[in-house]
Each structure stands twice: as structure tokens, then as C-alpha cells.
Enzyme design. Structure first.
Site, PDB file in Angstrom:
ATOM      1  N   GLU A 100       0.758  -1.330  -0.047  1.00  0.00           N
ATOM      2  CA  GLU A 100      -0.002  -0.025  -0.150  1.00  0.00           C
ATOM      3  C   GLU A 100       0.801   1.116  -0.020  1.00  0.00           C
ATOM      4  OE1 GLU A 100      -3.102  -0.229   2.845  1.00  0.00           O
ATOM      5  OE2 GLU A 100      -4.318  -1.846   1.767  1.00  0.00           O
ATOM      6  N   GLU A 150      -5.264  -8.817  -0.056  1.00  0.00           N
ATOM      7  CA  GLU A 150      -5.991  -8.329   1.011  1.00  0.00           C
ATOM      8  C   GLU A 150      -7.477  -8.074   0.867  1.00  0.00           C
ATOM      9  OE1 GLU A 150      -4.529  -5.278   3.754  1.00  0.00           O
ATOM     10  OE2 GLU A 150      -2.760  -5.907   3.482  1.00  0.00           O
TER      11      GLU A 150
END
Ligand code: GCO
Length: 448
Positions: free
Chosen positions: A166, A354
Site C-alpha cells: 500500500e 487483502e
């Protein structure tokens, strides 16, 4: 009732990250990270929580590997704590840190669970932050040195690698919005960090190729989201595209096309920030990868909000249910985001690195009835199947998270685990969602 049938070769996994689960923060030579500093700064993390003990997975990894084994996933995505390996960020290597990950990886392999290793899941050594952190180009070199050591040490055992988790959170959330460590609020800093992260990623990929890890695959795991324009007004559509651009295209376009989106470069420039690109950077960033990891949690209907500064896209409440962390449940966005990425950036294989939900259900009679999480997973995996049916090349689905854990600025108040943690006794209790996931991994189908 509908039956969702999944491809037999779709891989399943569960994920965690070092600082969120390991604990043992001051043991066996681990150095300090920016999250140690941040979580101990009053007011930054709910309840003043920190990761000193977390789930104590550092000591209980064998129990956790057994939980994964019973769950039956093909893969376990975990991250390495950089300051356990290089307590000062660079220089001296801490053998005890390496030993821990050898024990963990060996236990996984013995139990037929494939390790997927994230090198950077946010715990930058504080020693590097003291010299400017990711805003300093020297951190790129430090990261590559750390990555090379890990490839050499573990390349025989770990075949799937993720450089950075991320990058939007690492740059903008942490250096412009200030919600995560190191907690700065400077747009120029955030833009610099975003670029350096991508260069560090590209250089690490290059090193990976040079070392020739047999059957090795490497990728990166950017954020994603979806924003559906509230109306057909052009300014609503533009605001939604810009928001998707900030989160997705700012990272995907350099990775796959070797350039930043022009309209965003211009947008940041208007707000006083420029991208500083050194010679050769864009070529490095574009270094081919074997897969791209995508994390998806939420999306929404949204519209343009006048005079609201850098981020001018406002979510509109359409009455969708929300998870306990307040994020709207929007499985449709998962499908739309995946087809968007596929259409724009081509056929690189995708792992959903995720996806999961926050529900804070507690233990009653040794059970956790987390029906909200089961419903979230049901509808999101259905959206994923729809995307795969539309030709999106998804190889695997990894659920966040194996365990309830330290949820960054929310501390221990928000639970994402398939397994409940009692933070007083550290007892692990598999939730109903754990048994539901176990069943669909076995059967490869379920009823919606
Ligand atoms: C992330 C983080 C996770 C979070 C999860 C829920 O990649 O955003 O990897 O660490 O815990 O996303 O917020």
C-alpha cells in the site's frame, strides 16, 4: 439462492503484518521502527495502544501456523520486520531476526503452506526516519540492501515476494494526511515519498532478477478503491476519476506505463507539489513484475465537493451497511475496480493480497458468531468470481486477516481476524468466519 462456483486452481490465503501481530518489540536485538515511535506519541493511536505485545506471534508462531494449517489455505502472506533484520536500517545484520523468519518459514513449508513475504509493511527503522525516511533517496538504497539480503537468505524457500504494501498509505496517508507514522502533513513530502517508494520497488525487482531466484515471483501490493459518480454531472465524474487516480493510477501508471498521470501531476502542481524524477527512475519503476497484488476493502457512491482542497471527492451515504470501522460495504466496487485495472493495465496476473472486514464480535461459549464478516466475504468473493468470469486474471485470494491484531491508528479497538484474540490472555478462538472460509477452500463453492 445462488451458487458461487470458484475455479479449482484459485489459490487461497490469509495475511498478517509484522508490527500488527509479532510483539516482542524489545527482544532479540530488534531495532525501533517508526510505528514504535508513533504509537508512543500521545494522541496518535486510540487508547494509546502499541505493538509491544500485540498477538505475541513472535513466540506463538507455531500455534498460528497450526491455525493456518487447519484452515487449509494454500498460502500465508506475512511481512518481515525490517528493524529485526537491520536494527539501524543499514549496516549490521541481526542474526536472531533472520533466525526467527527461518523458523516461521520452515514451519509453514513443513505444513504445506506456501509463504508469501512482504518486505515492507510500514515498519521503517526509526534510524532511517531520523535521516528523513522515505523522503531521503538514501532510503531507497537501504531498502535494496535489505531486500537483497532477504532474497539471498530466503530465496531457496520463499518463492512469492511483495516489495511494498500500500504505497498510497505509506506516502499520502502517512505524510500528507498524517494519520499513520511518521505522521507528517506535507504534500511535497508525500509526493516525494510516493516516487521514492516506486523507485525502491523497481530497484528491488531488478536485484531479484539479478540474483535469479529459481521459480521466484515478485510484485507490489497497491491500495485500491472504487468511486461511483453520484450523478451524470461532469464534475462528479471528474472528482470520482481523480479519487481513483490518486489511489490507483498514481501507482499503476508508472508501474505499467512508465509515467505519472498528467492530470494528477498538474493537480499536485496547482497545490504546490512537484514530482522530482531523477534520470533513469521511470525505467526502473517499470521493471516487469510477475504479479500485482491488490488490496480492496471499500468503495462508495461519491460526488464533487467544492472548495475542499486536495481531495475533493465526497462520499454520499446511500444507506449501504457499514462494517464496524465505518467503511461502507460495496462489493460492486470490487468488481468494477478489477475490471478497470485489467482494462487499463493489461494481463499481469493479480493476487488479491487483502480483502476482509472489521467486526468486533466477542467470544460467547467459546464461539464467535461473526455473521457480518461471513456476509462480507460471501458478497466480495462473488464479485471476484464475476470479475474472473469477465477475464480478469486473478490467481489467488488472500483474506485479511488471520488474527485480530494491532489496527494501526485504531489500536486494538478494531478486529479484522478470522481468529479472535483475547488481548489479556492471548488466547486464540477461531470465529464462525474461520470455519466458513475453511469450507469454501475445501469445496470451491458456496451458497450466497
Ligand atoms: C493495509 C493494511 C492492513 C490493515 C487492513 C485493515 O494493508 O491496509 O495492510 O495492515 O490492517 O488494511 O485496515
Amino acid at each position: 439462492m445462488a451458487i458461487i462456483q470458484l475455479p479449482q486452481d484459485l489459490k487461497f490465503g490469509v495475511a498478517t503484518a509484522a508490527y500488527q501481530i509479532e510483539g516482542a518489540a524489545n527482544e532479540d536485538g530488534r531495532g525501533q521502527s517508526i510505528w514504535d515511535t508513533f504509537s508512543k506519541t500521545p494522541g496518535k493511536v486510540d487508547n494509546g495502544d502499541n505493538g509491544d505485545i500485540a498477538c505475541d506471534s513472535y513466540h506463538r508462531y507455531e500455534e498460528d501456523v497450526q491455525l493456518i494449517k487447519e484452515l487449509g489455505t494454500d498460502m500465508y502472506r506475512f511481512s518481515v520486520s525490517w528493524p529485526r533484520i537491520f536494527p539501524n536500517g543499514t549496516g549490521e545484520v541481526n542474526q536472531k531476526g533472520l533466525d526467527y523468519y527461518h523458523k516461521l518459514v520452515d514451519a509453514l513449508i513443513q505444513n504445506d503452506i506456501e509463504p508469501m513475504c512482504t518486505l515492507y509493511h510500514w515498519d521503517l527503522p526509526q534510524a532511517l526516519q531520523d535521516k528523513g525516511g522515505w523522503a531521503n533517496r538514501d532510503t531507497i538504497e537501504a531498502f535494496v540492501q535489505y531486500a537483497e539480503l532477504m532474497f539471498q537468505e530466503f530465496g531457496g524457500k520463499i518463492k512469492k515476494w511483495i516489495t511494498i504494501n500500500e504505497p498510497w498509505c505509506v506516502s499520502f496517508l502517512s505524510n500528507y494526511i498524517g494519520e499513520h507514522a511518521p505522521g507528517h502533513t506535507d504534500l511535497q513530502l508525500a509526493v516525494d515519498v510516493s516516487h521514492h517508494l516506486l523507485v525502491a520497488h523497481g530497484k528491488a525487482v531488478k536485484a531479484f532478477r539479478r540474483l535469479g531466484i529459481e521459480n521466484g515471483e515478485i510484485g507490489i501490493a497497491p491500495n485500491s478503491t472504487w468511486k461511483e459518480p453520484f450523478s451524470t454531472e461532469q464534475e462528479d465524474k471528474d472528482a470520482c476519476q481523480r479519487e481513483i487516480g490518486f489511489i490507483i493510477d498514481w501507482f499503476f501508471e508508472p508501474l505499467f506505463k512508465g509515467q505519472y498521470p498528467d492530470y494528477l501531476v498538474e493537480w499536485y502542481k496547482q497545490k504546490g507539489a512537484t514530482v522530482h524524477i531523477a534520470e533513469g527512475d521511470m525505467k526502473l519503476i517499470q521493471e516487469p513484475i510477475d504479479f500485482v497484488g491488490i488490496n480492496y476493502y471499500d468503495g462508495s457512491v461519491a460526488r464533487y465537493k467544492k472548495n475542499s482542497g486536495l481531495f475533493d471527492c465526497e462520499m454520499i451515504d446511500m444507506g449501504y451497511n457499514r462494517t464496524d470501522i465505518g467503511w461502507p460495504i460495496y462489493p460492486e466496487g470490487f468488481y468494477k475496480m478489477l475490471t478497470y485495472v485489467h482494462n487499463k493495465y493489461g494481463d499481469t496476473p493479480i493476487y488479491i493480497t487483502e480483502n476482509g472486514a472489521c467486526y468486533n464480535d466477542d467470544v460467547h461459549n467459546n464461539e464467535v458468531n461473526d455473521i457480518g464478516r461471513i456476509n462480507y466475504l460471501k458478497t466480495h468473493i462473488a464479485a471476484l468470481q464475476r470479475a474472473m468470469d469477465s477475464g480478469v486474471p486473478v490467481k489467488g485470494y488472500i483474506c485479511w486477516s488471520l488474527l485480530d491484531n494491532f489496527e494501526w491508528a485504531k489500536g486494538y479497538t478494531m478486529r479484522f481476524g478470522l481468529v479472535h484474540i483475547n488481548y489479556r490472555t492471548l488466547e486464540r478462538t477461531p470465529k464462525d468466519s474461520y470455519y466458513w472460509y475453511q469450507k469454501i477452500i475445501q469445496n470451491k463453492w458456496y451458497e450466497l
